[in-house]
Design a protein around this motif. Structure first.
Motif, PDB file in Angstrom:
ATOM      1  N   VAL A  34      21.197  -0.441  10.734  1.00  0.00           N
ATOM      2  CA  VAL A  34      21.505   0.837  10.338  1.00  0.00           C
ATOM      3  C   VAL A  34      21.495   0.778   8.420  1.00  0.00           C
ATOM      4  CG1 VAL A  34      22.919   2.986   9.997  1.00  0.00           C
ATOM      5  CG2 VAL A  34      22.017   2.192  12.163  1.00  0.00           C
ATOM      6  N   LEU A  35      22.444  -0.417   8.413  1.00  0.00           N
ATOM      7  CA  LEU A  35      22.901  -1.023   6.780  1.00  0.00           C
ATOM      8  C   LEU A  35      21.653  -1.328   6.388  1.00  0.00           C
ATOM      9  CD1 LEU A  35      25.936  -2.755   8.122  1.00  0.00           C
ATOM     10  CD2 LEU A  35      25.830  -0.377   7.224  1.00  0.00           C
ATOM     11  N   LEU A  36      21.217  -0.911   5.133  1.00  0.00           N
ATOM     12  CA  LEU A  36      19.993  -1.162   4.577  1.00  0.00           C
ATOM     13  C   LEU A  36      20.266  -2.269   3.191  1.00  0.00           C
ATOM     14  CD1 LEU A  36      18.726   2.241   4.332  1.00  0.00           C
ATOM     15  CD2 LEU A  36      17.943   0.566   5.876  1.00  0.00           C
ATOM     16  N   PRO A  37      19.180  -3.127   3.231  1.00  0.00           N
ATOM     17  CA  PRO A  37      19.155  -4.241   2.058  1.00  0.00           C
ATOM     18  C   PRO A  37      18.740  -3.129   0.555  1.00  0.00           C
ATOM     19  CG  PRO A  37      17.016  -4.250   2.802  1.00  0.00           C
ATOM     20  CD  PRO A  37      18.020  -3.446   3.884  1.00  0.00           C
ATOM     21  N   ASP A  38      19.429  -3.875  -0.443  1.00  0.00           N
ATOM     22  CA  ASP A  38      18.790  -3.299  -1.892  1.00  0.00           C
ATOM     23  C   ASP A  38      17.557  -4.407  -2.155  1.00  0.00           C
ATOM     24  OD1 ASP A  38      18.396  -2.435  -4.227  1.00  0.00           O
ATOM     25  OD2 ASP A  38      20.410  -2.975  -4.812  1.00  0.00           O
ATOM     26  N   LEU A  39      16.510  -3.722  -2.202  1.00  0.00           N
ATOM     27  CA  LEU A  39      15.271  -4.553  -2.540  1.00  0.00           C
ATOM     28  C   LEU A  39      14.937  -4.615  -3.799  1.00  0.00           C
ATOM     29  CD1 LEU A  39      12.983  -3.858   0.667  1.00  0.00           C
ATOM     30  CD2 LEU A  39      14.494  -5.894   0.135  1.00  0.00           C
ATOM     31  N   GLY A  40      15.814  -3.528  -4.732  1.00  0.00           N
ATOM     32  CA  GLY A  40      15.682  -3.502  -5.930  1.00  0.00           C
ATOM     33  C   GLY A  40      14.610  -2.579  -6.348  1.00  0.00           C
ATOM     34  N   ASP A  41      14.163  -2.401  -7.762  1.00  0.00           N
ATOM     35  CA  ASP A  41      13.432  -1.587  -8.096  1.00  0.00           C
ATOM     36  C   ASP A  41      11.758  -2.003  -7.864  1.00  0.00           C
ATOM     37  OD1 ASP A  41      15.384   0.241  -9.056  1.00  0.00           O
ATOM     38  OD2 ASP A  41      15.429  -0.538 -10.832  1.00  0.00           O
ATOM     39  N   SER A  42      11.524  -3.173  -7.606  1.00  0.00           N
ATOM     40  CA  SER A  42      10.305  -3.588  -7.723  1.00  0.00           C
ATOM     41  C   SER A  42      10.117  -4.596  -6.495  1.00  0.00           C
ATOM     42  CB  SER A  42       9.333  -3.902  -8.759  1.00  0.00           C
ATOM     43  OG  SER A  42      10.121  -4.411  -9.619  1.00  0.00           O
ATOM     44  N   PRO A  43      10.469  -4.224  -5.429  1.00  0.00           N
ATOM     45  CA  PRO A  43      10.401  -5.449  -4.182  1.00  0.00           C
ATOM     46  C   PRO A  43       9.101  -5.800  -3.998  1.00  0.00           C
ATOM     47  CG  PRO A  43      10.355  -3.093  -3.167  1.00  0.00           C
ATOM     48  CD  PRO A  43      10.555  -2.926  -4.816  1.00  0.00           C
ATOM     49  N   ASP A  44       9.067  -7.277  -3.683  1.00  0.00           N
ATOM     50  CA  ASP A  44       7.794  -7.901  -3.531  1.00  0.00           C
ATOM     51  C   ASP A  44       7.177  -7.620  -2.028  1.00  0.00           C
ATOM     52  OD1 ASP A  44       8.253  -9.999  -1.638  1.00  0.00           O
ATOM     53  OD2 ASP A  44       7.884 -11.421  -3.064  1.00  0.00           O
ATOM     54  N   ASP A  45       5.948  -7.525  -1.973  1.00  0.00           N
ATOM     55  CA  ASP A  45       5.401  -7.302  -0.750  1.00  0.00           C
ATOM     56  C   ASP A  45       5.743  -8.018   0.522  1.00  0.00           C
ATOM     57  OD1 ASP A  45       3.697  -5.606  -2.286  1.00  0.00           O
ATOM     58  OD2 ASP A  45       1.733  -6.525  -1.903  1.00  0.00           O
ATOM     59  N   GLN A  46       5.741  -9.391   0.375  1.00  0.00           N
ATOM     60  CA  GLN A  46       6.410 -10.193   1.367  1.00  0.00           C
ATOM     61  C   GLN A  46       7.798  -9.743   1.901  1.00  0.00           C
ATOM     62  OE1 GLN A  46       5.858 -14.300   0.319  1.00  0.00           O
ATOM     63  NE2 GLN A  46       6.919 -14.990   2.218  1.00  0.00           N
ATOM     64  N   GLU A  47       8.753  -9.509   0.984  1.00  0.00           N
ATOM     65  CA  GLU A  47      10.132  -9.030   1.248  1.00  0.00           C
ATOM     66  C   GLU A  47       9.926  -7.796   1.873  1.00  0.00           C
ATOM     67  OE1 GLU A  47      14.257  -8.952  -1.004  1.00  0.00           O
ATOM     68  OE2 GLU A  47      12.413  -8.747  -2.177  1.00  0.00           O
ATOM     69  N   VAL A  48       9.237  -6.752   1.645  1.00  0.00           N
ATOM     70  CA  VAL A  48       9.187  -5.480   2.257  1.00  0.00           C
ATOM     71  C   VAL A  48       8.681  -5.821   3.696  1.00  0.00           C
ATOM     72  CG1 VAL A  48       8.109  -3.198   2.514  1.00  0.00           C
ATOM     73  CG2 VAL A  48       8.881  -4.317   0.310  1.00  0.00           C
ATOM     74  N   LEU A  49       7.593  -6.434   3.878  1.00  0.00           N
ATOM     75  CA  LEU A  49       7.224  -6.764   5.103  1.00  0.00           C
ATOM     76  C   LEU A  49       8.131  -7.504   6.036  1.00  0.00           C
ATOM     77  CD1 LEU A  49       3.442  -7.805   4.245  1.00  0.00           C
ATOM     78  CD2 LEU A  49       4.162  -5.603   5.476  1.00  0.00           C
ATOM     79  N   ARG A  50       8.759  -8.529   5.325  1.00  0.00           N
ATOM     80  CA  ARG A  50       9.847  -9.239   6.397  1.00  0.00           C
ATOM     81  C   ARG A  50      10.800  -8.419   6.863  1.00  0.00           C
ATOM     82  NH1 ARG A  50      10.072 -13.961   3.609  1.00  0.00           N
ATOM     83  NH2 ARG A  50      10.993 -12.999   1.768  1.00  0.00           N
ATOM     84  N   TYR A  51      11.338  -7.471   6.169  1.00  0.00           N
ATOM     85  CA  TYR A  51      12.080  -6.536   6.361  1.00  0.00           C
ATOM     86  C   TYR A  51      11.663  -5.400   7.491  1.00  0.00           C
ATOM     87  CZ  TYR A  51      15.799  -2.835   6.566  1.00  0.00           C
ATOM     88  OH  TYR A  51      16.687  -2.194   6.974  1.00  0.00           O
ATOM     89  N   ALA A  52      10.721  -5.023   7.345  1.00  0.00           N
ATOM     90  CA  ALA A  52      10.015  -4.189   8.292  1.00  0.00           C
ATOM     91  C   ALA A  52       9.606  -5.108   9.709  1.00  0.00           C
ATOM     92  CB  ALA A  52       8.622  -3.749   7.812  1.00  0.00           C
ATOM     93  N   GLU A 112       1.194  -5.489  14.354  1.00  0.00           N
ATOM     94  CA  GLU A 112       0.290  -5.019  13.461  1.00  0.00           C
ATOM     95  C   GLU A 112       0.902  -5.622  12.168  1.00  0.00           C
ATOM     96  OE1 GLU A 112      -0.064  -0.702  13.659  1.00  0.00           O
ATOM     97  OE2 GLU A 112      -0.826  -0.979  15.585  1.00  0.00           O
ATOM     98  N   LEU A 113       2.439  -5.443  12.020  1.00  0.00           N
ATOM     99  CA  LEU A 113       3.046  -6.080  10.982  1.00  0.00           C
ATOM    100  C   LEU A 113       2.968  -7.648  10.627  1.00  0.00           C
ATOM    101  CD1 LEU A 113       6.094  -3.868  10.691  1.00  0.00           C
ATOM    102  CD2 LEU A 113       4.202  -4.013   8.916  1.00  0.00           C
ATOM    103  N   GLU A 114       2.806  -8.266  11.952  1.00  0.00           N
ATOM    104  CA  GLU A 114       2.834  -9.609  11.817  1.00  0.00           C
ATOM    105  C   GLU A 114       1.270 -10.137  11.452  1.00  0.00           C
ATOM    106  OE1 GLU A 114       3.693 -10.679  15.677  1.00  0.00           O
ATOM    107  OE2 GLU A 114       6.023 -11.144  15.413  1.00  0.00           O
ATOM    108  N   LYS A 115       0.304  -9.453  11.719  1.00  0.00           N
ATOM    109  CA  LYS A 115      -0.914  -9.576  11.122  1.00  0.00           C
ATOM    110  C   LYS A 115      -1.017  -9.539   9.597  1.00  0.00           C
ATOM    111  CE  LYS A 115      -3.350  -8.423  15.366  1.00  0.00           C
ATOM    112  NZ  LYS A 115      -4.016  -7.259  15.989  1.00  0.00           N
ATOM    113  N   LEU A 116      -0.454  -8.353   9.142  1.00  0.00           N
ATOM    114  CA  LEU A 116      -0.480  -8.040   7.938  1.00  0.00           C
ATOM    115  C   LEU A 116       0.449  -9.194   7.104  1.00  0.00           C
ATOM    116  CD1 LEU A 116      -1.519  -5.985   5.767  1.00  0.00           C
ATOM    117  CD2 LEU A 116       0.552  -4.625   6.243  1.00  0.00           C
ATOM    118  N   TYR A 117       1.483  -9.307   7.753  1.00  0.00           N
ATOM    119  CA  TYR A 117       2.275 -10.521   6.921  1.00  0.00           C
ATOM    120  C   TYR A 117       1.384 -11.688   6.746  1.00  0.00           C
ATOM    121  CZ  TYR A 117       6.344 -13.207   5.999  1.00  0.00           C
ATOM    122  OH  TYR A 117       7.441 -14.157   5.327  1.00  0.00           O
TER     123      TYR A 117
END
Length: 167
Positions: free
Chosen positions: A95-113, A153-158
């Motif tokens: 429930v606690l969320l990371p701060d990915l900043g103002d322009s997170p990179d795709d890999q970081e977003v996918l890893r979190y998802a 699906e996310l693993e494939k995209l990652y």
């Protein structure tokens, strides 16, 4: 029974009411929905569609849990206790969320998802095993299956993003 009167195994395993489980799940889904909605304008156009889809999926799960708590056939089970799954702390912590900043990179977003989908999958699988038979158990089975599909699906995209330089 007081904590002192419980056996060591009971203290370690712990129990939660169905209402408590649903409240955490509602919070988990709401937090995810809000996170992805807030993330939409910050991510690259390559994965914006994915973040939009994730926000919609989390909204659907949120709505499902909220409506479930109001159903008469579930209301009778809300005070029932189930064993707390081993994944419960990780699920609650998500429930606690990371701060990915103002322009997170795709890999970081996918890893979190991926982390969130995996955590939800584990939690819902465990709950499906311990929930009372009926609508509640069916719901957790459905959600576990859905989260497993999302994770796959996310693993494939990652893999595409990491190993082929982008989507």
């Amino acid at each position: 029974m007081s904590e002192i009167g419980k056996s060591g195994r009971e203290q370690l395993e712990g129990k939660k009411t169905i209402a408590e489980i649903l409240d955490v799940a509602i919070s988990f889904e709401k937090t995810a929905r809000d996170f992805y909605r807030d993330l939409e304008p910050k991510v690259s156009k390559n994965i914006r569609w994915l973040v939009e889809d994730l926000a919609i999926e989390e909204q659907g799960h949120y709505d499902l849990f909220k409506s479930l708590k109001e159903r008469p056939d579930i209301e009778a089970h809300l005070s029932s206790e189930v064993a707390v799954p081993a994944s419960d702390r990780k699920f609650s912590d998500a429930v606690l969320l990371p701060d990915l900043g103002d322009s997170p990179d795709d890999q970081e977003v996918l890893r979190y998802a991926l982390y969130r989908e995996h955590t939800a999958m584990e939690q819902y699988q465990s709950l499906a095993e311990t929930a009372p038979e009926g609508a509640l158990q069916d719901l957790f089975r459905f959600l576990a299956k859905e989260e497993t599909e999302h994770k796959n699906e996310l693993e494939k995209l990652y893999y595409e993003v990491v190993h082929s330089g982008g989507v």
